[in-house]
Design an enzyme around this catalytic site. Structure first.
Site, PDB file in Angstrom:
ATOM      1  N   SER A   8       0.856  -1.193   0.000  1.00  0.00           N
ATOM      2  CA  SER A   8       0.000   0.000   0.000  1.00  0.00           C
ATOM      3  C   SER A   8       0.883   1.230   0.000  1.00  0.00           C
ATOM      4  CB  SER A   8      -0.886   0.015   1.241  1.00  0.00           C
ATOM      5  OG  SER A   8      -1.364   1.337   1.445  1.00  0.00           O
ATOM      6  N   HIS A  33      -1.240  -1.287  -4.307  1.00  0.00           N
ATOM      7  CA  HIS A  33      -2.496  -0.941  -3.623  1.00  0.00           C
ATOM      8  C   HIS A  33      -2.544   0.573  -3.390  1.00  0.00           C
ATOM      9  CE1 HIS A  33      -5.955  -1.920  -0.990  1.00  0.00           C
ATOM     10  NE2 HIS A  33      -5.507  -0.945  -0.207  1.00  0.00           N
ATOM     11  N   ASP A  35      -4.693   3.699  -1.876  1.00  0.00           N
ATOM     12  CA  ASP A  35      -5.758   4.058  -0.940  1.00  0.00           C
ATOM     13  C   ASP A  35      -6.274   5.463  -1.216  1.00  0.00           C
ATOM     14  OD1 ASP A  35      -5.989   1.759   0.858  1.00  0.00           O
ATOM     15  OD2 ASP A  35      -3.892   2.196   1.334  1.00  0.00           O
ATOM     16  N   MET A  37      -8.862   8.299  -0.154  1.00  0.00           N
ATOM     17  CA  MET A  37      -9.659   8.711   1.017  1.00  0.00           C
ATOM     18  C   MET A  37     -10.147  10.143   0.843  1.00  0.00           C
ATOM     19  SD  MET A  37      -7.343   7.221   4.107  1.00  0.00           S
ATOM     20  CE  MET A  37      -6.528   5.628   3.998  1.00  0.00           C
ATOM     21  N   HIS A  66      -8.395   1.184  -3.885  1.00  0.00           N
ATOM     22  CA  HIS A  66      -9.319   0.993  -2.760  1.00  0.00           C
ATOM     23  C   HIS A  66      -9.999   2.335  -2.465  1.00  0.00           C
ATOM     24  CE1 HIS A  66      -9.536  -0.070   1.854  1.00  0.00           C
ATOM     25  NE2 HIS A  66     -10.738   0.035   1.306  1.00  0.00           N
ATOM     26  N   MET A  68     -12.140   4.686  -0.480  1.00  0.00           N
ATOM     27  CA  MET A  68     -12.744   4.958   0.837  1.00  0.00           C
ATOM     28  C   MET A  68     -13.353   6.342   0.751  1.00  0.00           C
ATOM     29  SD  MET A  68      -9.655   3.306   3.056  1.00  0.00           S
ATOM     30  CE  MET A  68      -8.563   3.412   1.646  1.00  0.00           C
ATOM     31  N   MET A 137     -11.352  -5.511   5.529  1.00  0.00           N
ATOM     32  CA  MET A 137     -10.560  -4.582   6.339  1.00  0.00           C
ATOM     33  C   MET A 137     -10.262  -5.259   7.670  1.00  0.00           C
ATOM     34  SD  MET A 137      -9.935  -1.902   4.566  1.00  0.00           S
ATOM     35  CE  MET A 137      -8.936  -1.250   5.909  1.00  0.00           C
ATOM     36  N   ASP A 175      -6.543  -6.277   4.476  1.00  0.00           N
ATOM     37  CA  ASP A 175      -5.929  -4.955   4.450  1.00  0.00           C
ATOM     38  C   ASP A 175      -5.912  -4.369   5.857  1.00  0.00           C
ATOM     39  OD1 ASP A 175      -5.062  -2.414   3.815  1.00  0.00           O
ATOM     40  OD2 ASP A 175      -6.803  -1.873   2.589  1.00  0.00           O
TER      41      ASP A 175
HETATM   42  C1  DX5 Z   1      -6.132   1.727   5.673  1.00  0.00           C
HETATM   43  C2  DX5 Z   1      -5.726   1.359   4.274  1.00  0.00           C
HETATM   44  C3  DX5 Z   1      -4.611   0.395   4.189  1.00  0.00           C
HETATM   45  C4  DX5 Z   1      -3.336   0.842   4.839  1.00  0.00           C
HETATM   46  C5  DX5 Z   1      -2.732  -0.372   5.489  1.00  0.00           C
HETATM   47  O1  DX5 Z   1      -7.308   2.446   5.631  1.00  0.00           O
HETATM   48  O2  DX5 Z   1      -6.810   0.831   3.542  1.00  0.00           O
HETATM   49  O3  DX5 Z   1      -4.378  -0.022   2.843  1.00  0.00           O
HETATM   50  O4  DX5 Z   1      -2.384   1.383   3.979  1.00  0.00           O
HETATM   51  O5  DX5 Z   1      -1.637   0.036   6.223  1.00  0.00           O
HETATM   52  P1  DX5 Z   1      -0.855  -0.951   7.177  1.00  0.00           P
HETATM   53  O6  DX5 Z   1      -0.378  -2.100   6.322  1.00  0.00           O
HETATM   54  O7  DX5 Z   1       0.261  -0.113   7.675  1.00  0.00           O
HETATM   55  O8  DX5 Z   1      -1.808  -1.398   8.231  1.00  0.00           O
HETATM   56 ZN    ZN Z   2      -6.417  -0.118   1.525  1.00  0.00          ZN
END
Ligand code: DX5
Ligand code: ZN
Length: 219
Positions: A8, A33, A35, A37, A66, A68, A137, A175
């Site tokens: 990620s 990956h 993220d 947000m 992903h 969010m 998650m 994740d």
């Molecule tokens: C959290 C994200 C993850 C995050 C995971 O909301 O969706 O993808 O990057 O991070 P680690 O591996 O550090 O828990």
């Molecule tokens: Zn993620």
């Protein structure tokens, strides 16, 4: 499918994102990956379609995007245009999850459902035919570097059984809180794709950590 590692980039150095992506790819990453947000669905803001478009120019591995964000249907076309290969949407973020999933597939990407830790697996009950992957998650979404929630073990195992009964082609991705210490155990529950942010980007050289992870998941 062989088990895969999806670093990620949330924990990467954003000032040199292209180099970071090339480094993890050289180190053995199977997916990148990404993220996304919005500061509404989750209490953090990250990146949007223009950054995904730039990443697509340097990445050689598939982009696992992903979302969010609230109202994901509004932005799915932009992420498809930007070159997303897999797009995950949260049913907690839209009343129209089936519509979102079919938009993704029609746009030529793989469609995935992402479930928050407290969202029950029956959220998947009427959309099995619409999904290529389930993203569980294993922390509350929003931030990297959190600890794996132990109660998720049972959820992973139950999902594995359901998929084996329903449609064996659906991948399970987890994740949050995945690291070199727990990944071997988690692999034994039947996970296909492991997202890891801080455990990889926070512990260079990336080739060492990804090699260790791959060794532990090759069961
Ligand atoms: C959290 C994200 C993850 C995050 C995971 O909301 O969706 O993808 O990057 O991070 P680690 O591996 O550090 O828990
Ligand atoms: Zn993620």
């Amino acid at each position: 499918m062989n088990k895969k590692i999806a670093p990620s980039i949330l924990s990467a150095n954003f000032a040199k994102l292209g180099e970071e992506i090339s480094s993890v790819e050289k180190a053995g990453a199977d997916f990148i990956h990404v993220d996304v947000m919005d500061g509404h669905f989750v209490p953090n803001i990250t990146i949007g379609p223009p950054v995904v478009k730039s990443i697509k120019k340097v990445a050689t591995k598939p982009l696992d995007v992903h979302l969010m964000i609230q109202n994901p249907e509004k932005y799915i076309p932009d992420f498809l245009d930007a070159g997303a290969d897999i797009i995950s949407v949260h049913p907690e973020s839209t009343p129209h999850i089936q519509r979102a999933l079919s938009m993704i597939r029609k746009g030529g990407a793989k469609a995935a459902v992402a479930l928050n830790p407290a969202t029950p697996l029956y959220a998947l009950d009427h959309i099995w035919d619409d999904i290529d992957m389930v993203l569980l998650m294993t922390v509350n979404p929003g931030f990297g570097g959190q600890s794996f929630i132990p109660e998720m073990v049972n959820k992973i195992q139950t999902l594995r059984k359901k998929i084996d009964r329903t449609n064996e082609k659906i991948w399970i991705e987890i994740d949050g809180g995945v690291n070199v210490d727990n990944i071997g155990q988690l692999a034994s529950y039947g996970v296909d794709i492991f997202v890891a942010g801080s455990a990889i980007f926070g512990a260079p050289p990336y080739s060492d950590v990804i090699a260790t992870m791959k060794k532990k998941i090759s069961i």
